[in-house]
Design a protein around this motif. Sequence first.
Motif, PDB file in Angstrom:
ATOM      1  N   ALA A  46       7.284   6.570  47.356  1.00 37.49           N
ATOM      2  CA  ALA A  46       7.763   7.549  48.617  1.00 37.49           C
ATOM      3  C   ALA A  46       5.950   7.500  49.697  1.00 37.49           C
ATOM      4  O   ALA A  46       6.324   7.699  50.829  1.00 37.49           O
ATOM      5  N   GLY A  49       7.350   5.283  52.136  1.00 38.41           N
ATOM      6  CA  GLY A  49       7.762   5.718  53.116  1.00 38.41           C
ATOM      7  C   GLY A  49       7.818   6.882  53.988  1.00 38.41           C
ATOM      8  O   GLY A  49       7.560   7.035  55.251  1.00 38.41           O
ATOM      9  N   PHE A  50       6.658   7.930  53.710  1.00 43.04           N
ATOM     10  CA  PHE A  50       6.051   9.164  54.422  1.00 43.04           C
ATOM     11  C   PHE A  50       5.081   8.494  55.919  1.00 43.04           C
ATOM     12  O   PHE A  50       5.528   8.221  56.758  1.00 43.04           O
ATOM     13  N   PHE A  53       8.013   7.298  57.931  1.00 43.59           N
ATOM     14  CA  PHE A  53       8.160   7.776  59.204  1.00 43.59           C
ATOM     15  C   PHE A  53       7.492   8.188  59.922  1.00 43.59           C
ATOM     16  O   PHE A  53       8.343   7.990  61.076  1.00 43.59           O
ATOM     17  N   LYS A  54       6.259   7.908  59.748  1.00 43.38           N
ATOM     18  CA  LYS A  54       5.128   8.733  60.487  1.00 43.38           C
ATOM     19  C   LYS A  54       4.877   7.883  62.112  1.00 43.38           C
ATOM     20  O   LYS A  54       4.930   8.418  62.864  1.00 43.38           O
ATOM     21  N   PHE A  55       5.212   6.570  61.404  1.00 42.27           N
ATOM     22  CA  PHE A  55       5.284   5.785  62.704  1.00 42.27           C
ATOM     23  C   PHE A  55       6.672   4.752  62.804  1.00 42.27           C
ATOM     24  O   PHE A  55       6.717   3.289  62.734  1.00 42.27           O
ATOM     25  N   ILE A  56       7.611   5.392  62.865  1.00 39.20           N
ATOM     26  CA  ILE A  56       9.243   4.830  62.427  1.00 39.20           C
ATOM     27  C   ILE A  56       9.325   4.076  63.449  1.00 39.20           C
ATOM     28  O   ILE A  56       9.399   3.147  63.864  1.00 39.20           O
ATOM     29  N   ILE A  61       7.964  -5.489  61.137  1.00 38.20           N
ATOM     30  CA  ILE A  61       9.153  -5.802  60.731  1.00 38.20           C
ATOM     31  C   ILE A  61       9.092  -6.945  59.909  1.00 38.20           C
ATOM     32  O   ILE A  61       7.642  -7.724  60.055  1.00 38.20           O
ATOM     33  N   ASP A  63      10.620  -9.439  57.566  1.00 37.45           N
ATOM     34  CA  ASP A  63      11.339 -10.519  57.966  1.00 37.45           C
ATOM     35  C   ASP A  63       9.731 -11.180  59.252  1.00 37.45           C
ATOM     36  O   ASP A  63      10.226 -12.416  58.953  1.00 37.45           O
ATOM     37  N   ASN A 150      -3.745  -0.039  68.296  1.00 35.67           N
ATOM     38  CA  ASN A 150      -2.805  -0.742  68.080  1.00 35.67           C
ATOM     39  C   ASN A 150      -3.011  -2.037  68.060  1.00 35.67           C
ATOM     40  O   ASN A 150      -4.198  -2.425  68.706  1.00 35.67           O
ATOM     41  N   PHE A 321      12.454  -1.796  49.183  1.00 36.83           N
ATOM     42  CA  PHE A 321      11.158  -0.689  50.226  1.00 36.83           C
ATOM     43  C   PHE A 321      10.383  -2.027  51.140  1.00 36.83           C
ATOM     44  O   PHE A 321      10.021  -1.031  52.568  1.00 36.83           O
ATOM     45  N   LEU A 324      13.469  -6.137  52.252  1.00 39.08           N
ATOM     46  CA  LEU A 324      14.523  -5.324  53.254  1.00 39.08           C
ATOM     47  C   LEU A 324      14.945  -4.755  53.766  1.00 39.08           C
ATOM     48  O   LEU A 324      15.020  -4.475  55.495  1.00 39.08           O
ATOM     49  N   VAL A 325      14.679  -3.342  53.916  1.00 40.41           N
ATOM     50  CA  VAL A 325      14.497  -2.480  54.010  1.00 40.41           C
ATOM     51  C   VAL A 325      13.832  -1.731  55.770  1.00 40.41           C
ATOM     52  O   VAL A 325      12.981  -2.237  55.679  1.00 40.41           O
TER      53      VAL A 325
END
Lengths: 325, 126
Positions: A46, A49-50, A53-56, A61, A63, A150, A321, A324-325
């Motif tokens: 989680a 995930g946090f 989401f913060k740097f969505i 990626i 892959d 960055n 997580f 794949l996602v």
Amino acid sequence: MNTTVATGTEGKTWGGGNKPLTASYGKMMMWFFIVSDALTFSAFLAAYGFSRFKFIDSWPIADEVFTHFPFLHGVEAPMYYVAFMTFVLIMSSVTMVLAVDAGHHMNKAKVTIYMFLTVIGGIIFVGSQAWEWNTFIKGEFGAVQTKGGNILQFVDAEGHRVAVADFAKVETGTRTQHESKNGLWFVDEGALPTYTMTEINNGLAAHPDVLVRTQIINAEGEKTVLSREESIKQLKENGRLFVQGANLHVNEYGSPLFADFFFFITGFHGFHVFSGVVLNIIIFFNVILGTYERRKSYEMVEKVGLYWHFVDLVWVFVFTFFYLV
Amino acid sequence: MAHEHKLEIFRGLVKFKSNTAKIWGVLAFLTFVTIIEVALGIAKPEALMGKFLGMKILNWIFIILTIVKAYYITWDFMHMRDEVKALRRMVVWTAVFLILYLVFILLQEGGYIESVYASGFIKNDF
């Protein structure tokens, strides 16, 4: 002095005589441990995930990060290796449950074989994970970190990644490593980057087909590639440091948080697999020595099996997580 | 104690003759699901890129398939199917409730911080 008190309820429910939930003490406690461990892992995932989401719109990626397969250099093979690892772990779960089944039939020879195969599966998995870490830490193409932290990567006109080593203009004798014996004795300097910013800037100017790719994900779900003029400008103005591979501070594939979570979560899972292998080896030797034959119950195999399946269960989620996602 | 196993999966649609046969059956199913996941992950069909409840349909498929796999690992490999209802609920409901809560809180907060970044008060593009 006798400290036990006879209550007359021994063997009855009130005296702890029957098994609560018809599960033995050991199995029930293993289940409760698994619940708490599952919560630990979900907290980690989680938290991943946090951060994601913060740097969505700039998250790496997966892959494009995990594209390597042993003995296939330069071949893009996204996910095949993790798929293989997943299959190895599921397979060792199967041999474990077959060992448990053979235990129910008091078949010592079969339990021995299946426990052995389970241990082998676990070792293959941990070894594969070590290989995956090694590839990730070493990196492949190298990138440049900007002032703001960055990552700028390099691609050719078709969008394929270009290694910094292939275009940087190497100058000789530009900078020597500072050592305490020839400089300030109380100052340390970390390893020098392989290429200086001047070398990379000059290299980019000399290769008209190389472009800069930023981390920003565009509407098509791909990383943004800058135009030639913007590439040179962006690299000159903001580029600060050459990075190769990934560690806890920098990550050539994008956000350093991605690498941090990768090391932490797969590391924690790998540690679980390792301790599972150790437990399995102990049980394996107990089986060979006939401990459970004398005990007339192979329940220990079942308990350690629960732990082993749990490790597999967690991997299923880590696989989804992270890859794949 | 006897070790009876419930030998049917998919709500009785598939029945196995022995526990060993069931184990291999579940393995075949898990492998099948994993292959679908990997194939979708590599192909990334354009049709599944649409959004549903704020997430790509493809990602929803991955998460649902993962939960399906987790169900069969827990129910058949860990023999949760054979435990009494109370133990099953103590383990599964506790974990599911707390995990949903945790995931909701953290993802909500992550999304909020992203919106603060995106609305221009913090510059990180340099």
